[in-house]
Design a protein around this motif. Structure first.
Motif, mmCIF file in Angstrom:
data_model
loop_
_atom_site.group_PDB
_atom_site.id
_atom_site.type_symbol
_atom_site.label_atom_id
_atom_site.label_comp_id
_atom_site.label_asym_id
_atom_site.label_seq_id
_atom_site.Cartn_x
_atom_site.Cartn_y
_atom_site.Cartn_z
ATOM 1 N N THR A 50 19.196 -52.287 -6.257
ATOM 2 C CA THR A 50 17.948 -51.709 -6.743
ATOM 3 C C THR A 50 18.197 -50.579 -7.737
ATOM 4 O OG1 THR A 50 16.837 -52.307 -4.669
ATOM 5 C CG2 THR A 50 15.802 -50.591 -6.019
ATOM 6 N N GLY A 68 8.591 -52.695 -6.205
ATOM 7 C CA GLY A 68 9.651 -53.609 -5.820
ATOM 8 C C GLY A 68 9.156 -55.032 -5.643
ATOM 9 N N TYR A 106 8.824 -48.880 -11.150
ATOM 10 C CA TYR A 106 9.772 -48.337 -10.177
ATOM 11 C C TYR A 106 10.488 -47.120 -10.772
ATOM 12 C CZ TYR A 106 12.422 -49.152 -5.821
ATOM 13 O OH TYR A 106 12.951 -49.066 -4.554
ATOM 14 N N GLY A 140 16.723 -52.538 0.466
ATOM 15 C CA GLY A 140 16.534 -52.603 -0.968
ATOM 16 C C GLY A 140 15.318 -53.450 -1.325
ATOM 17 N N ASN A 141 14.901 -53.356 -2.580
ATOM 18 C CA ASN A 141 13.889 -54.268 -3.128
ATOM 19 C C ASN A 141 14.094 -54.271 -4.644
ATOM 20 O OD1 ASN A 141 11.777 -55.994 -3.552
ATOM 21 N ND2 ASN A 141 10.302 -54.837 -2.323
ATOM 22 N N ASP A 142 15.142 -54.933 -5.063
ATOM 23 C CA ASP A 142 15.597 -54.920 -6.452
ATOM 24 C C ASP A 142 14.549 -55.559 -7.355
ATOM 25 O OD1 ASP A 142 16.906 -55.281 -8.886
ATOM 26 O OD2 ASP A 142 18.797 -55.889 -7.968
#
Length: 402
Positions: free
Chosen positions: A35, A309, A317, A348-350
């Motif tokens: 992320t 995300g 972001y 995470g939340n890439d």
């Protein structure tokens, strides 16, 4: 006596999870997701210019060790984040079998998830007839809408008009262990939605579905539909006492900010404020001024995850990170001698990744008020042990990295 502030930057992962290949977005494993690094790389390449411009600007977080933690975790290039850390810094590895809110937060609070979560199959319809019948009985409707895997904002836009016409709740899930119900605050009723989710939750919890989430929205077909901040998460209670209980049982105050109260079903929490992240930041600043000696303030800032995300919005972001950096700098200016601030994340939340689900990543661990040193790669439960030890409370597991 000292105070502690544990702040979760929801989904702000830093790559490098050793088991990322066991977690997927659709058919694509999370191996290589990162992320923070991918946002910084996009900013440096001029690919995150919506509402902001240029390299990622987070000097306060970077001074605490954000760039260094990301390089330690994953070996990734993090352009623009190259400060020599002035805080205690490292990265943490999760061991619970999930990349979701309860798994991350429970383990950060000292209790790894001891079971495998339940999930719904990626088919349509995805809920069995008995569950659908139970929702209909509790909602007093003949049917539901949705019954599929979906993005919340997309399914609301697609089905809101039919929901308003029929009164049927919009029910959907995701790759997480969740059952979500969206309904219009005026046409369906906010209290009716919350009661529906609350009454349904025990049956879902028995299936080891981690959360039943109420997703209220407002608006109309002409002007569009918007989710409100009245979301509620009805989560399974942790299987044993967590950090908040440890601290409260020692006679200290525990203040929640954001969805902390929902995640821990208010276990060990004296009070909790809710709202949008801008409002929650004001609440965090208030506790910097007012929190009692010996207290714990536990905060979650969810909009990195929920607004940017999942929607794969890199610019948004980056804007959120830059806003947060300014605010956390002002917060640190209010810290008293003896205070400890730990900034971390739950997964995470890439936003550069495929799909719309969370990504399995390590998370940064950044500390202010404890000197300067690298702590290396620690475990999530060590965050809880560090907070407890700082407050003079003996943790039942984990080790303090201070």
């Amino acid at each position: 006596m000292t105070r502690a502030f544990l702040v979760v930057m929801d989904s702000v992962g830093c790559g490098g999870a050793p088991d990322a290949g066991q977690f997927f977005n659709g058919s694509v494993p999370d191996t290589g997701s990162n992320t923070l690094a991918h946002i910084a790389q996009a900013c440096a390449a001029g690919k995150a210019e919506d509402g902001r411009s240029g390299p990622l600007k987070v000097p306060n977080l970077d001074a605490l060790g954000l760039g260094a933690a990301t390089r330690l975790s994953s070996g990734a290039n993090v352009p623009g984040l190259d400060a020599a850390p002035s805080g205690v810094w490292g990265a943490a590895t999760e061991h619970s079998p999930g990349k979701d809110t309860p798994s991350g937060h429970w383990e950060l609070a000292g209790v790894p998830v001891p079971w495998n979560w339940g999930y719904f199959p990626v088919v349509t319809p995805c809920f069995d007839t008995d569950l659908v019948a139970q929702v209909c009985r509790l909602a007093d409707t003949d049917a539901i809408l949705g019954n599929c895997h979906a993005s919340g904002t997309v399914i609301i836009n697609e089905m809101a008009a039919e929901h308003i016409r029929t009164g049927y709740p919009i029910c959907y899930t995701s790759a997480d262990s969740v059952f979500q119900i969206a309904a219009h605050e005026d046409h369906f009723g906010l209290e009716k939605l919350l009661k529906l989710c609350r009454d349904l939750a025990p049956a879902l919890h028995a299936m080891k579905i981690g959360r039943v989430i109420a997703r209220p929205f407002v608006g109309d077909a002409k002007n569009g539909f918007t989710r409100t901040t009245n979301r509620r998460d009805y989560a399974i209670a942790p299987p044993e006492p967590v950090l908040t209980n440890w601290v409260q049982d020692a006679g200290r105050k525990v203040h929640g900010v954001g969805k902390i109260g929902d995640i821990f079903t208010m276990a060990g929490i004296d009070d909790c404020s809710k709202g949008a992240d801008a409002k929650l930041m004001k609440d965090l600043h208030k506790w910097a001024d007012e929190a009692e000696d010996g207290s714990l303030t536990f905060a979650n800032f969810v909009e990195f995850d929920s607004l940017y995300g999942h929607r794969r919005d890199i610019s948004g972001y980056a804007r959120a990170l830059e806003w947060f950096d300014v605010e956390i700098g002002a917060f640190m200016d209010k810290m008293r001698e003896g205070d400890l601030l730990i900034l971390t994340a739950d997964h995470g939340n890439d936003p550069s990744w495929v799909g719309t689900d969370h990504t399995r990543e390590r998370v940064p661990v950044l500390c202010a008020g404890a000197g300067t040193k690298e702590v290396g790669i620690v475990d999530f439960i060590d965050v809880a042990a560090t907070i407890a030890t700082h407050l003079g409370v003996t943790p039942p597991r984990g080790r303090s990295f201070l």
